[in-house]
Design a protein around this motif. Structure first.
Motif, PDB file in Angstrom:
ATOM      1  N   LYS A 108      43.211  54.487  49.132  1.00  0.00           N
ATOM      2  CA  LYS A 108      45.030  54.180  48.999  1.00  0.00           C
ATOM      3  C   LYS A 108      45.256  53.432  47.569  1.00  0.00           C
ATOM      4  N   ASP A 109      46.382  54.168  47.095  1.00  0.00           N
ATOM      5  CA  ASP A 109      46.775  53.607  45.543  1.00  0.00           C
ATOM      6  C   ASP A 109      45.673  53.864  44.593  1.00  0.00           C
ATOM      7  N   GLY A 110      45.042  54.935  44.930  1.00  0.00           N
ATOM      8  CA  GLY A 110      43.905  55.268  43.754  1.00  0.00           C
ATOM      9  C   GLY A 110      42.832  54.689  43.858  1.00  0.00           C
ATOM     10  N   TYR A 111      42.550  53.767  44.812  1.00  0.00           N
ATOM     11  CA  TYR A 111      41.382  52.749  44.817  1.00  0.00           C
ATOM     12  C   TYR A 111      40.495  53.182  46.175  1.00  0.00           C
ATOM     13  N   LEU A 112      39.072  53.044  46.213  1.00  0.00           N
ATOM     14  CA  LEU A 112      38.312  52.996  47.294  1.00  0.00           C
ATOM     15  C   LEU A 112      38.010  51.667  47.853  1.00  0.00           C
ATOM     16  N   PHE A 113      38.387  51.223  48.918  1.00  0.00           N
ATOM     17  CA  PHE A 113      38.353  49.970  49.479  1.00  0.00           C
ATOM     18  C   PHE A 113      37.032  49.871  50.349  1.00  0.00           C
ATOM     19  N   VAL A 187      35.977  45.599  29.912  1.00  0.00           N
ATOM     20  CA  VAL A 187      36.970  44.338  29.798  1.00  0.00           C
ATOM     21  C   VAL A 187      37.776  44.482  28.681  1.00  0.00           C
ATOM     22  N   THR A 188      38.996  44.190  29.034  1.00  0.00           N
ATOM     23  CA  THR A 188      40.025  44.177  27.912  1.00  0.00           C
ATOM     24  C   THR A 188      40.368  42.925  27.245  1.00  0.00           C
ATOM     25  N   LEU A 189      40.243  42.934  26.043  1.00  0.00           N
ATOM     26  CA  LEU A 189      40.347  41.646  25.247  1.00  0.00           C
ATOM     27  C   LEU A 189      41.575  41.275  25.028  1.00  0.00           C
ATOM     28  N   ALA A 400      26.259  49.837  34.995  1.00  0.00           N
ATOM     29  CA  ALA A 400      26.823  50.647  36.119  1.00  0.00           C
ATOM     30  C   ALA A 400      28.314  50.894  35.517  1.00  0.00           C
ATOM     31  N   PRO A 401      28.290  52.129  34.695  1.00  0.00           N
ATOM     32  CA  PRO A 401      29.822  52.214  33.958  1.00  0.00           C
ATOM     33  C   PRO A 401      31.001  52.499  34.830  1.00  0.00           C
ATOM     34  N   LEU A 402      32.019  51.475  34.503  1.00  0.00           N
ATOM     35  CA  LEU A 402      33.223  51.651  35.046  1.00  0.00           C
ATOM     36  C   LEU A 402      34.474  51.570  34.124  1.00  0.00           C
ATOM     37  N   LYS A 403      35.234  52.404  34.052  1.00  0.00           N
ATOM     38  CA  LYS A 403      36.433  52.198  33.265  1.00  0.00           C
ATOM     39  C   LYS A 403      37.800  51.589  34.080  1.00  0.00           C
ATOM     40  N   LEU A 404      37.989  50.422  33.599  1.00  0.00           N
ATOM     41  CA  LEU A 404      39.001  49.745  34.568  1.00  0.00           C
ATOM     42  C   LEU A 404      40.290  49.393  34.090  1.00  0.00           C
ATOM     43  N   PRO A 405      41.485  49.305  34.833  1.00  0.00           N
ATOM     44  CA  PRO A 405      42.678  49.046  34.331  1.00  0.00           C
ATOM     45  C   PRO A 405      42.583  47.277  33.829  1.00  0.00           C
ATOM     46  N   PHE A 410      38.373  42.313  37.943  1.00  0.00           N
ATOM     47  CA  PHE A 410      37.372  42.823  38.495  1.00  0.00           C
ATOM     48  C   PHE A 410      36.299  41.834  39.085  1.00  0.00           C
ATOM     49  N   THR A 411      36.081  40.866  38.104  1.00  0.00           N
ATOM     50  CA  THR A 411      35.163  40.004  38.840  1.00  0.00           C
ATOM     51  C   THR A 411      35.474  39.224  40.145  1.00  0.00           C
ATOM     52  N   ALA A 412      36.619  38.971  40.515  1.00  0.00           N
ATOM     53  CA  ALA A 412      36.890  38.507  41.631  1.00  0.00           C
ATOM     54  C   ALA A 412      36.690  39.457  42.710  1.00  0.00           C
ATOM     55  N   LEU A 413      36.467  40.644  42.667  1.00  0.00           N
ATOM     56  CA  LEU A 413      36.281  41.446  43.741  1.00  0.00           C
ATOM     57  C   LEU A 413      34.780  41.416  44.173  1.00  0.00           C
ATOM     58  N   PHE A 414      33.764  40.975  43.379  1.00  0.00           N
ATOM     59  CA  PHE A 414      32.533  41.021  43.778  1.00  0.00           C
ATOM     60  C   PHE A 414      32.605  39.745  45.076  1.00  0.00           C
ATOM     61  N   HIS A 415      32.033  40.003  46.395  1.00  0.00           N
ATOM     62  CA  HIS A 415      32.205  39.222  47.433  1.00  0.00           C
ATOM     63  C   HIS A 415      33.437  38.841  47.779  1.00  0.00           C
TER      64      HIS A 415
END
Length: 440
Positions: A108-113, A187-189, A400-405, A410-415
Motif C-alpha cells: 500500500k502507498d508504494g511500500y511493501l509492508f 541517507v539524505t544530508l 544492500a542498495p536502496l534509494k530511500l525518500p 529508515f533505521t527506525a524500521l529495523f525491528h
C-alpha cells in the motif's frame, strides 16, 4: 529446469519474491522450541535457485534451523569468490501493534509492508531475482559467486552463519570478500545531498549476565548482605555511565567525508558536536563513537517477604572493534565487588578499509544508478553474520542498495512497527546489484 515462455523482469520479480518470503513466518525467538519457519523459507529459496539450473543445498543445524547455499560459477575461477549472503529469520512482531498484519506482505502507498521487509528479506529477494535473471539469460559473473541464505542471524548466528563456518567451511572455499547487510541505503544530508552508506565495520556483540549473591533472609529484618541491592547498584552504575569517545578509522572517514560534502565543521576533539548537526543521520552514527552498555533484563526473588540469595541482570554491550577487553575492564570496575560476570554471547567487532576493487565497483554502480550521489563508509552499531565470516579472513561489507525518500526514518524500521520498504527501492536495488556484481 522449469521455465516460463516470458520470464518476468528481475525488477518485477523482486517484489513477488519479497512478498513470498515475508509471508513465510520465520520468527526467531532465540529458542529452538519456538523458532519457526526457517526450514520452509530455505526450501522456498532452494526451489527458486533450482528452477533456473543452480544446485542449492540445504544445511540443517538443528531440527527446523535451516540455511541454504549454492555456488554460481564465474568466468575467472582463479579470482577470489564473492560471498553474497542474507538471513531468512526475523525478530518477533505483535500483530495488534501494526496497521497491517506483519506477515501479510501487504502493498500500500508504494511500500511493501511486513516483518523482514528491510531486515532482510528485501535483499534476499534482490539476490534471488537477479541470479534467476542471469541464469535465464546465460550471463556468467566475472568470478565465482557463493550464495548463502542463513538461519538464526537475529539471535547470534549460532545455528546459521557460525554453524556454516564451523561445520561446513567447504562452502566458503576460495571466498575472499562478502557482501550482505546493513548498508547500501541512501541517507539524505542536511544540504539535501544523497549519500549511500557502505558498512565497513560493526561493533562487537557482548551480551553479559551479571549475578550478585547474598545472604537470604526475611524481608522484615535488617539486612546488610542483600543480593538485590548489590545488583541494582551495579546495574545503575553501568547504565548511567557514558563511555569516552574513541574514533575508529571508519567513523573518522565518515565524519570527514560528510564534513567535506556539507560544509559542517568536523572537530576531531568534539565529534559529538559534529554528529549533532547531521539531523536524522545522527542516530545512525552516534552510537559508533563509543562503547555502549545498556541494562535490558532483571530477575530476582520469588516472594515479596523473602530476600533472595541471588539476583541477575543482563547487559547488552556493544564494543568498538578491538575494544571488548577494554570494555569488560571498565564494566568490572563499575559493577564493584561481589558481582559475577558470564557472557551469553561474546563476538568481537569487525572493521575493514574502504578501498579496493569491490569498493570501487560499489561506488560506480551507485553513480550510474543515481548520478551525483556519493558512497561513504560507516560503522553499524548492531551486528550481522559478517562477524562469523570474518573469522575465515573474509573481507566483509554491508551493501544492500536502496534509494530511500528523504523523509523516511529508515533505521527506525529495523525491528520496528510497520516495517516496510519502498517498491521503487527494491527495483533500484536489483539494478544496482546487477551493475555492481558485473563490475566486481
Amino acid at each position: 529446469m522449469a521455465e516460463t515462455a516470458n520470464p518476468p523482469r528481475p525488477q518485477d520479480e523482486v517484489v513477488d519474491i519479497a512478498r513470498d518470503l515475508i509471508r513465510i513466518d520465520t520468527t526467531n525467538t532465540g529458542d529452538n522450541a519456538t523458532a519457526k519457519g526457517e526450514r520452509a523459507a530455505a526450501e522456498y529459496v532452494a526451489e527458486k535457485l533450482a528452477e533456473v539450473g543452480l544446485e542449492p543445498k540445504i544445511y540443517e543445524s538443528a531440527p527446523g534451523r535451516a540455511s541454504v547455499a549454492c555456488r554460481y560459477p564465474g568466468a575467472d575461477s582463479t579470482r577470489g569468490a564473492l560471498l553474497l549472503h542474507g538471513h531468512l529469520d526475523v525478530v518477533p512482531a505483535e500483530p495488534d501493534e501494526w496497521t497491517v498484519h506483519p506477515f501479510s506482505g501487504e502493498i500500500k502507498d508504494g511500500y511493501l509492508f511486513g516483518r523482514g521487509a528491510v531486515d532482510m528479506k528485501d535483499f534476499d529477494a534482490m539476490l534471488l531475482a537477479l541470479v534467476r535473471d542471469w541464469k535465464r539469460r546465460g550471463k556468467v559473473p566475472p568470478r565465482d559467486l557463493v550464495l548463502l541464505f542463513t538461519a538464526d542471524e537475529e539471535a547470534g548466528s549460532d545455528y546459521g552463519a557460525r554453524f556454516m563456518v564451523e561445520e561446513h567451511p567447504e562452502v566458503f572455499e576460495g571466498v575472499t570478500e562478502a557482501v550482505g547487510e546493513v548498508g547500501g541505503f541512501s541517507v539524505t544530508l542536511p544540504n539535501d545531498l544523497r549519500v549511500y552508506v557502505v558498512q565497513t565495520a560493526e561493533k562487537g556483540l557482548d551480551w553479559l549476565r551479571l549475578r550478585a549473591t547474598g545472604r537470604p533472609g526475611h524481608g522484615s529484618m535488617l539486612h546488610d548482605d542483600n543480593a538485590v541491592t548489590r545488583l541494582t547498584r551495579a546495574v545503575a552504575n553501568i547504565g548511567q555511565h557514558r563511555f569516552e569517545v574513541e574514533m575508529t578509522p571508519t567513523v573518522r572517514q565518515f565524519l570527514e567525508s560528510v564534513s567535506e560534502l556539507t560544509g559542517i565543521e568536523f572537530d576531531p576533539n568534539n565529534p559529538d558536536a559534529t554528529v549533532a548537526k547531521l539531523g536524522p543521520v545522527a542516530r545512525l552514527i552516534g552510537a559508533t563513537l563509543r562503547n555502549t552498555a545498556n541494562p535490558t533484563r532483571l530477575n530476582a526473588g520469588y516472594k515479596t517477604n523473602v530476600i533472595p540469595s541471588t539476583a541477575d541482570a543482563v547487559i547488552d554491550c556493544r564494543s568498538l572493534p578491538g575494544r571488548n577487553d577494554e570494555l569488560e575492564a571498565i564494566l568490572r570496575e563499575l559493577a564493584g565487588d561481589g558481582i559475577d560476570f558470564e557472557y551469553e554471547i561474546r563476538q568481537p567487532g569487525y572493521e575493514t578499509s574502504f578501498d579496493g576493487v569491490l569498493v570501487d565497483a560499489m561506488a560506480e554502480a551507485i553513480r550510474q544508478a543515481d548520478p551525483g550521489a556519493r558512497t561513504v563508509p560507516y560503522m553499524l552499531s548492531g551486528g550481522t553474520d559478517a562477524k562469523a565470516f570474518a573469522t575465515l579472513g573474509i573481507r566483509c561489507f554491508g551493501f544492500a542498495p536502496l534509494k530511500l525518500p528523504a523523509d523516511l526514518d529508515f533505521t527506525a524500521l529495523f525491528h520496528g512497527i510497520d516495517e516496510r520498504v519502498p517498491l521503487d527501492g527494491l527495483k533500484f536495488g536489483v539494478d544496482v546489484m546487477d551493475r555492481f556484481i558485473t563490475q566486481s
